[in-house]
Design a protein around this motif. Structure first.
Motif, short mmCIF file in Angstrom:
data_model
loop_
_atom_site.label_atom_id
_atom_site.label_comp_id
_atom_site.label_asym_id
_atom_site.label_seq_id
_atom_site.Cartn_x
_atom_site.Cartn_y
_atom_site.Cartn_z
N LEU A 299 -75.21 41.23 4.45
CA LEU A 299 -75.63 40.37 3.34
C LEU A 299 -76.47 39.27 3.95
O LEU A 299 -75.98 38.46 4.73
N LEU A 300 -77.74 39.27 3.60
CA LEU A 300 -78.68 38.43 4.34
C LEU A 300 -78.76 37.02 3.79
O LEU A 300 -78.94 36.81 2.60
N THR A 301 -78.64 36.07 4.70
CA THR A 301 -78.96 34.68 4.36
C THR A 301 -80.02 34.20 5.34
O THR A 301 -80.15 34.74 6.44
N THR A 302 -80.79 33.21 4.93
CA THR A 302 -81.78 32.63 5.84
C THR A 302 -81.04 31.79 6.89
O THR A 302 -79.86 31.48 6.73
N SER A 303 -81.74 31.41 7.97
CA SER A 303 -81.08 30.69 9.07
C SER A 303 -80.50 29.35 8.62
O SER A 303 -79.61 28.81 9.24
N ASP A 304 -81.02 28.80 7.50
CA ASP A 304 -80.45 27.54 7.00
C ASP A 304 -79.36 27.79 5.95
O ASP A 304 -78.97 26.89 5.21
N GLY A 305 -78.88 29.05 5.87
CA GLY A 305 -77.71 29.34 5.05
C GLY A 305 -77.99 29.68 3.60
O GLY A 305 -77.08 29.91 2.82
N LYS A 306 -79.27 29.75 3.22
CA LYS A 306 -79.60 30.04 1.81
C LYS A 306 -79.55 31.55 1.56
O LYS A 306 -79.83 32.34 2.44
N LYS A 307 -79.24 31.91 0.31
CA LYS A 307 -79.21 33.32 -0.08
C LYS A 307 -80.63 33.86 -0.10
O LYS A 307 -81.54 33.22 -0.63
N MET A 308 -80.82 35.04 0.47
CA MET A 308 -82.16 35.61 0.58
C MET A 308 -82.74 35.91 -0.80
O MET A 308 -82.08 36.52 -1.64
N GLY A 309 -83.99 35.47 -1.02
CA GLY A 309 -84.68 35.81 -2.27
C GLY A 309 -84.55 34.76 -3.35
O GLY A 309 -85.11 34.91 -4.42
N LYS A 310 -83.78 33.70 -3.09
CA LYS A 310 -83.66 32.63 -4.09
C LYS A 310 -84.39 31.39 -3.58
O LYS A 310 -84.28 31.03 -2.42
#
Length: 416
Positions: free
Chosen positions: A229-240
């Motif tokens: 489940l991918l999150t960006t390196s700053d912890g945000k949900k991918m695609g939002k």
């Protein structure tokens, strides 16, 4: 991951970072070597487009076909009527049949860009689980399928447990979802010889259920594989993003804005995203991801171009890059964006961001501009505007600035 795969597909999954878990690495690897493996991922039709959060799954299906296997894109025409409770705090709103059908039509447009639907052995199949779910007889289903499910075990699944632990309502309708998803895998195996289900790691429990059910009912060996489940390196949900989901359909998110989303990738994510979302050689992805300083910006442009080319075509990617370079690097005017040109006199005493939103045509009045900022709907250079009292000086306009209202309206402000 210490497993050394023999099949091209498993090698790609491991090398490029797609693999979170697998029910039987060796068994699946052997099946992939022996012949064409039909594999599916299910997509519920809850909107007219998928967004970037689904792109990792779409790329898995693309690699599956490129390595000689058969992708099945399963539309949840039946299961969308129920709603997946996985890791949700609330019940999904129920859609009408007409809404579901319209959403499926919109989603189909995306898949055709990533996989080929044809009559060859590896040609993709577009299926809809309404094909077997709509006609189910409830009593037969309970007797033939329901008896294989332990409620004790279903209550132990994290997706259900998390809702119950928070004392949030879980309807019987939603509780049935995992049985229906398991039944999908059984039917796909029975009707189309499907051997593999893939999905995000939040689907692990549902996938395992389908494997168990198919073993019990048909005595067939099938497999499951999940992606992180991918999150960006700053912890945000991918695609939002601050202004909503990054949709894959052009009419819901313009190719220019889609390109900008990838261009704005955090430095730390560039190498990983190149491996997951492009087909650039792994060694080159590592090289680009390791660049530092201003050079990493060129790597981000490579990423944005490659991802946008796959989703919207090479022409759209080139146009987006040209506009971005024109606007942000050459200080000129991007072909795609309307421009407000101010004189030195206009900004001699500074100019408020509210005035700029009005003068550029992005807001009809000062009141509307303030409301836009308060609702997080305004951006400057793709960063959310948080204060309506911001005043810009001439020095701030040495380079053109881009103002945005919502997802699709933009303007440039430049000094003449």
């Amino acid at each position: 991951m210490t497993y050394h795969p023999k099949s091209d597909f498993m090698r790609v999954m491991i090398e490029r970072g797609f693999l979170a878990d697998c029910t039987d690495y060796q068994g699946l690897d052997e099946a992939l070597i022996q012949g064409v493996v039909p594999a599916y991922i299910g997509f519920d039709a809850t909107a007219k487009s998928l967004h970037v959060g689904s792109l990792i799954q779409i790329m898995m299906l693309r690699w599956l076909q490129k390595t000689g296997h058969k992708p099945i894109t399963l539309m949840g025409g039946g299961t969308t009527k129920v709603g997946d409770p996985s890791f949700r705090a609330d019940e999904r709103p129920l859609l009408t049949n007409a809404q579901i059908d319209a959403n499926i039509e919109g989603i189909k447009q995306v898949f055709a860009k990533y996989v080929s639907y044809d009559d060859t052995p590896t040609g993709a199949l577009m299926l809809n689980n309404a094909e077997w779910l709509d006609g189910l007889n409830y009593l037969d289903f309970l007797r033939d399928i329901g008896r294989h499910f332990s409620v004790n075990r279903m209550l132990s699944f994290e997706s259900v447990k998390s809702r119950l632990d928070r004392e949030q309502s879980l309807s019987f309708l939603e509780f049935n979802y995992m049985i229906l998803q398991a039944y999908d895998f059984l039917e796909l195996n029975r009707r189309y010889g499907c051997l593999l289900q893939m999905g995000g790691s939040d689907q692990w429990g549902n996938i395992v259920n389908g494997i168990d059910l198919t073993r019990r009912v048909l005595d067939h060996e099938i497999y499951g594989l999940t992606s992180p489940l991918l999150t960006t390196s700053d912890g945000k949900k991918m695609g939002k993003t601050a202004d909503g989901a990054v949709w894959l359909n052009a009419e819901m998110r313009s190719p220019y804005e889609f390109w900008q989303f990838w261009r704005n990738t955090t430095d730390a994510d560039v190498g990983r995203f190149l491996k997951l979302y492009t087909e650039i050689d792994v060694a080159e992805c590592d090289r680009l991801g390791a660049l530092a300083g201003s050079e990493i910006n060129e790597a981000k442009i490579v990423l944005a171009n490659a991802v946008t080319t796959l989703c919207h075509g090479a022409e759209a990617a080139a146009a987006a890059e040209a506009t971005a370079r024109e606007v942000f690097e050459k200080g000129g005017v991007g072909d795609d964006l309307p421009t407000l040109t101010l004189s030195e006199g206009d900004v001699a005493d500074g100019i408020s961001i509210v005035q700029l939103l009005v003068q550029s045509g992005l807001a009809g009045s000062g009141k509307e501009a303030k409301r836009l900022i308060a609702d997080n709907g305004a951006k400057m250079n793709d960063a959310p505007l948080t204060s309506a009292s911001l005043v810009l000086q001439a020095a701030d306009l040495a380079e053109p600035i881009k103002l945005s209202a919502g997802k699709k309206r933009h303007a440039l402000v430049t000094l003449g």
